[in-house]
Write a protein that holds these residues in place. Structure first.
Motif, PDB file in Angstrom:
ATOM      1  N   ARG A  53       0.840  -0.891   0.150  1.00  0.00           N
ATOM      2  CA  ARG A  53      -0.268   0.301  -0.391  1.00  0.00           C
ATOM      3  C   ARG A  53       1.198   1.304  -0.257  1.00  0.00           C
ATOM      4  NH1 ARG A  53      -2.885  -1.521   5.810  1.00  0.00           N
ATOM      5  NH2 ARG A  53      -2.659  -3.288   4.631  1.00  0.00           N
ATOM      6  N   SER A  88      -5.931  -7.431  -9.329  1.00  0.00           N
ATOM      7  CA  SER A  88      -5.059  -7.975  -8.842  1.00  0.00           C
ATOM      8  C   SER A  88      -3.947  -8.410  -9.654  1.00  0.00           C
ATOM      9  CB  SER A  88      -5.159  -9.379  -8.248  1.00  0.00           C
ATOM     10  OG  SER A  88      -5.818 -10.329  -9.146  1.00  0.00           O
ATOM     11  N   ASN A 128       5.712 -12.549  -4.260  1.00  0.00           N
ATOM     12  CA  ASN A 128       4.139 -11.518  -3.874  1.00  0.00           C
ATOM     13  C   ASN A 128       4.683 -10.768  -2.403  1.00  0.00           C
ATOM     14  OD1 ASN A 128       2.695 -12.749  -2.787  1.00  0.00           O
ATOM     15  ND2 ASN A 128       2.852 -14.528  -4.246  1.00  0.00           N
ATOM     16  N   TYR A 131       0.662  -8.899  -2.185  1.00  0.00           N
ATOM     17  CA  TYR A 131      -1.046  -8.738  -1.888  1.00  0.00           C
ATOM     18  C   TYR A 131      -1.002  -8.323  -0.701  1.00  0.00           C
ATOM     19  CZ  TYR A 131      -0.702 -12.081  -6.098  1.00  0.00           C
ATOM     20  OH  TYR A 131      -0.935 -12.458  -7.557  1.00  0.00           O
ATOM     21  N   ILE A 155      -2.776  -5.862  -0.173  1.00  0.00           N
ATOM     22  CA  ILE A 155      -4.234  -5.355  -0.380  1.00  0.00           C
ATOM     23  C   ILE A 155      -4.785  -6.647  -1.549  1.00  0.00           C
ATOM     24  CG2 ILE A 155      -3.641  -2.824   0.920  1.00  0.00           C
ATOM     25  CD1 ILE A 155      -3.649  -1.868  -2.237  1.00  0.00           C
ATOM     26  N   ASP A 156      -6.449  -6.247  -1.642  1.00  0.00           N
ATOM     27  CA  ASP A 156      -6.568  -7.197  -2.985  1.00  0.00           C
ATOM     28  C   ASP A 156      -7.077  -5.711  -3.678  1.00  0.00           C
ATOM     29  OD1 ASP A 156      -8.968  -6.033  -2.018  1.00  0.00           O
ATOM     30  OD2 ASP A 156      -9.548  -8.258  -0.988  1.00  0.00           O
ATOM     31  N   SER A 157      -7.873  -6.077  -5.104  1.00  0.00           N
ATOM     32  CA  SER A 157      -8.561  -5.016  -6.162  1.00  0.00           C
ATOM     33  C   SER A 157      -9.561  -4.222  -5.696  1.00  0.00           C
ATOM     34  CB  SER A 157      -8.349  -5.884  -7.281  1.00  0.00           C
ATOM     35  OG  SER A 157      -9.511  -7.488  -7.230  1.00  0.00           O
ATOM     36  N   ILE A 158     -10.102  -5.376  -4.630  1.00  0.00           N
ATOM     37  CA  ILE A 158     -11.360  -4.011  -4.301  1.00  0.00           C
ATOM     38  C   ILE A 158     -11.066  -2.968  -3.148  1.00  0.00           C
ATOM     39  CG2 ILE A 158     -13.283  -3.901  -2.929  1.00  0.00           C
ATOM     40  CD1 ILE A 158     -14.384  -6.370  -4.481  1.00  0.00           C
ATOM     41  N   GLN A 159      -9.764  -3.310  -2.775  1.00  0.00           N
ATOM     42  CA  GLN A 159      -9.633  -2.553  -1.587  1.00  0.00           C
ATOM     43  C   GLN A 159      -8.766  -1.703  -2.411  1.00  0.00           C
ATOM     44  OE1 GLN A 159      -7.191  -5.679   0.888  1.00  0.00           O
ATOM     45  NE2 GLN A 159      -8.810  -5.753   2.704  1.00  0.00           N
ATOM     46  N   LEU A 196      -4.356   5.999   2.784  1.00  0.00           N
ATOM     47  CA  LEU A 196      -5.287   4.898   3.714  1.00  0.00           C
ATOM     48  C   LEU A 196      -4.610   5.457   5.633  1.00  0.00           C
ATOM     49  CD1 LEU A 196      -4.356   1.650   1.733  1.00  0.00           C
ATOM     50  CD2 LEU A 196      -7.035   2.481   3.144  1.00  0.00           C
ATOM     51  N   LYS A 240     -19.463  -5.648  -5.727  1.00  0.00           N
ATOM     52  CA  LYS A 240     -18.887  -4.607  -4.753  1.00  0.00           C
ATOM     53  C   LYS A 240     -17.362  -3.561  -5.195  1.00  0.00           C
ATOM     54  CE  LYS A 240     -16.831  -7.256  -1.264  1.00  0.00           C
ATOM     55  NZ  LYS A 240     -16.319  -8.528  -0.558  1.00  0.00           N
ATOM     56  N   GLU A 292     -19.093  -0.370  -5.988  1.00  0.00           N
ATOM     57  CA  GLU A 292     -19.739   0.203  -4.581  1.00  0.00           C
ATOM     58  C   GLU A 292     -17.862   1.047  -3.726  1.00  0.00           C
ATOM     59  OE1 GLU A 292     -21.015  -1.383  -0.288  1.00  0.00           O
ATOM     60  OE2 GLU A 292     -21.594  -2.907  -1.965  1.00  0.00           O
ATOM     61  N   ALA A 293     -17.561   0.170  -4.159  1.00  0.00           N
ATOM     62  CA  ALA A 293     -15.718   0.752  -3.561  1.00  0.00           C
ATOM     63  C   ALA A 293     -15.513   2.151  -4.863  1.00  0.00           C
ATOM     64  CB  ALA A 293     -14.551  -0.856  -3.603  1.00  0.00           C
ATOM     65  N   LYS A 346      -3.324 -15.649  -4.144  1.00  0.00           N
ATOM     66  CA  LYS A 346      -3.382 -13.862  -3.936  1.00  0.00           C
ATOM     67  C   LYS A 346      -4.090 -13.397  -2.699  1.00  0.00           C
ATOM     68  CE  LYS A 346      -4.339 -13.881  -8.617  1.00  0.00           C
ATOM     69  NZ  LYS A 346      -4.521 -12.904  -9.578  1.00  0.00           N
ATOM     70  N   ILE A 379     -17.515  -5.183   2.530  1.00  0.00           N
ATOM     71  CA  ILE A 379     -16.285  -4.269   1.488  1.00  0.00           C
ATOM     72  C   ILE A 379     -15.480  -5.220   2.847  1.00  0.00           C
ATOM     73  CG2 ILE A 379     -14.497  -3.297   0.724  1.00  0.00           C
ATOM     74  CD1 ILE A 379     -17.076  -1.867  -1.074  1.00  0.00           C
TER      75      ILE A 379
END
Lengths: 300, 222, 137
Positions: free
Chosen positions: A84, A106, A120, A122, A124-128, A143, A176, A179-180, B154, B198
């Motif tokens: 992040r 992602s 790797n 990872y 945070i994920d793609s939605i985050q 953040l 989601k 919404e994000a 992931k 979320i």
């Protein structure tokens, strides 16, 4: 300031948009970008992928090169390689350098790239990631709560695989993303038109297509072998057997390449008028020269 | 439990060459259960090393011993006498066991005979699978008891990636997609709504990312 | 040609074959080589370590004789025996020994004679391998 990209404006004006994909190379000069720029007439914005198959020129650098040449970039960020801290830092830099569209993914796991021995992140994920970009833009904070100086006017995009099953899970996830904060959705390459129709209907039923612009992906294969390899290696690719059979029976190398374009043109015809489809995204597979051919043949 | 597997004989021979008196030290806890470093495996590895040593002219003298737990000083003490008589210890404990032995016997080389693999369970006879990453802040209640941090390649906390298939993970054809399992499980127990929330970014400071961890229980420190 | 006597270990299932029958069938072969027979209540009872110990104590070759396919008194003992033999062959390879020194012989319809024929081929294989390693050393 919300966002001020040309892509955003065109979508908001109700135009049918065209985007395309540029895959930077493992190069230390911008010659490949040059070839891309010259073959992208009619394209509203060009995605710059983020190391999908292993290390190449960064998507941030690629995006800046395109921008400086007068092409609007969609800066792609995957969550595989950067935490992040690095992602937010790059995002601030991107805004500062005039980048106005960002696509949050992602990314392929490194096991599927040319560097399978890599670690790797990872974090945070793609939605985050989508939520983080929106927070940076709408609340002007990072953040960790740090206030951002200046505007951060990013238009936020996400990816969807229309063929990921079961549909209920697919739609939960898509919802989601919107919404994000995702305002446009670029899809994986479509070969199975019926499967795509089923997905967009499900998305429509959930009200997703009203909140985000769906830009449908197409990919012109160069050969049957390439199609087979993609089908076997990448689980996010859904390539029906008929497509591979068609490519195979097309004939020699050049005939197969043409067939790959014809398949795309047919897909475009079938999906262009569908409710909820706001544009076409031409995935290049690293052959940006084929993009202009697809555009011409499909009358885009 | 901790799951490990033995290193290959050539790697061990390479590690041990130059030493003569070798103690192969097993551990009677996790690595015994996963058939990597218990009494039986100590005998197998020792025997293989003796044959290899004879073949390659290294002249190892190998003795065998297994203690109940290599990560516990009470049991480590039981090996003191044997360790004193040898030039080197080849520990068949997990990574924690090897280090515990090395810390206790600071004058003695202690080598790892196993590759410590993961925290997991015995899925079926002869098959172990990974279940936990010891992130220090468990989220299993949100995911139907299936860990997306460990079992999704992931570490996705908000749903599957685009490479998810109903029968497999994008990364390995022989492993299921954790998110498909989470979906089915939550649906099965009537908690699918959990997936619609979320999940915010995770605080990784409790995991290894936050630095090496320790646990103190004051109520047990007298 | 290397005519050195070989040390051969014969582990066998006792339900399908008795030690005396094996001894009798070996006949003249016992003059050329040393055979050690170990009878097992079931071939599946065999632990890897017994097989390795045989090599450690000087076996040139180890044969594991199981009952016929589908005739194990304990249902799957001979299947386990096969897996154990494979594991030992893998360890021999790691050590740098010819994995063919470990052989699983499953009895068939040919009776004890076909077992002995297979054993002869096994011995020949090891003799050749030992000869090669003599020449190269």
């Amino acid at each position: 300031m919300k966002h001020n990209s040309n892509l955003a404006k065109r979508i908001e004006a109700g135009d049918f948009v065209l985007t395309a994909e540029f895959l930077p190379r493992a190069s230390a000069d911008n010659s490949s970008a040059g070839a891309t720029i010259s073959s992208m007439s009619n394209v509203t914005a060009v995605n710059v992928s983020d190391n999908p198959y292993g290390p190449v020129m960064s998507s941030l650098a690629g995006s800046v090169i395109l921008r400086n040449a007068g092409v609007e970039p969609v800066y792609q960020i995957i969550t595989r390689d950067r935490n992040r801290i690095a992602i937010q830092s790059d995002l601030l830099g991107a805004a500062c350098l005039g980048i106005r569209n960002v696509l949050c993914l992602s990314g392929h796991h490194q096991a599927l790239t040319g560097s399978p021995d890599s670690s790797n992140v990872y974090d945070i994920d793609s939605i985050q990631l989508i939520a983080a970009v929106r927070q940076m833009r709408d609340q002007g904070i990072l953040l960790n709560g740090t206030k951002i100086e200046g505007d951060f006017p990013m238009f936020i995009g996400a990816v969807a695989n229309p063929f990921m099953k079961p549909m209920e899970l697919n739609v939960i996830r898509l919802k989601k993303k919107v919404e994000a904060g995702a305002e446009f959705i670029q899809t994986q390459a479509i070969f199975d038109v019926e499967g795509f129709k089923e997905w967009i209907e499900a998305a429509q039923k959930e009200g997703i297509t009203e909140k985000a612009a769906i830009i449908a992906g197409i990919l012109p294969f160069r050969s049957a072998v390439e199609a087979e390899n993609k089908r076997d290696k990448y689980m996010d690719m859904s390539i029906p057997d008929q497509v591979i059979e068609r490519m195979n029976s097309a004939g020699d190398e050049e005939a197969q390449r043409k067939e790959g374009i014809s398949i795309c043109v047919e897909v475009v015809k079938e999906i262009k008028g569908l409710d909820g489809v706001k544009g076409i995204h031409i995935l290049s597979g690293g052959r940006e020269s084929s993009i202009s051919e697809v555009i011409a043949e499909a009358g885009l | 439990m901790i799951v490990a597997e033995r290193k290959k004989i050539p790697e061990l021979v390479e590690m041990l060459k130059g030493h003569k008196k070798i103690l192969v030290l097993g551990c009677g806890t996790c690595v015994t259960v996963c058939l990597a470093g218990g009494e039986r495996e100590v005998s197998i590895i020792s025997s293989a090393l003796r044959i290899a040593s004879r073949n390659s002219g290294y002249d190892f003298e190998i003795d065998e011993m297994t203690i109940e737990r290599q990560c516990d000083n009470v049991f480590i003490e039981q090996a003191a006498e044997a360790i004193a008589k040898h030039d080197v210890v080849l520990s068949l404990g997990c990574g924690a066991g090897v280090q515990a032995i090395a810390e206790r016997y600071s004058e003695k080389p202690v080598y790892a005979g196993l590759n410590t693999s993961f925290l997991g369970v015995l899925e079926e006879r002869g098959v172990w699978t990974e279940k936990c990453s010891a992130c220090g802040s468990c989220v299993l209640h949100k995911y139907g008891g299936i860990c997306p941090i460990t079992r999704c390649a992931k570490h996705m906390l908000n749903g599957p990636c685009g490479g998810s298939r109903e029968d497999r993970c994008e990364v390995r054809p022989d492993r299921p997609c954790a998110w498909q399992l989470i979906y089915r499980r939550l649906k099965g127990i009537g908690e699918l709504d959990r997936l619609k929330n979320i999940e915010a970014v995770k605080d990784w400071s409790t995991s290894l990312d936050g630095g090496v961890r320790m646990l103190i229980r004051e109520d047990h420190r007298i | 040609m290397n005519n050195q006597p070989l040390n051969i270990y014969l582990f066998h299932c006792t339900n399908s074959l008795d030690t005396e029958t094996i001894r009798r069938s070996l006949g003249e072969r016992e003059k050329d080589h040393t055979f050690k027979t170990i009878s097992l209540p079931c071939s599946g009872k065999l632990e890897l370590i017994y097989l390795l110990k045989a090599f450690e104590s000087g076996a040139d070759g180890v044969a594991l004789v199981t009952c016929k396919h589908g005739e194990c008194r304990y249902l799957e003992g001979n299947l386990r025996a096969q897996k154990r033999a494979e594991a030992v062959r893998a360890i021999l390879e790691e050590i740098g020994l010819d994995k063919e020194r470990m052989k699983l012989i499953q009895q068939g319809d040919g009776g004890v004679q076909s077992l002995i024929d297979e054993l002869d081929r096994f011995i020949e294989r090891i003799r050749n391998a030992t000869a090669e390693s003599f020449e190269s050393s």
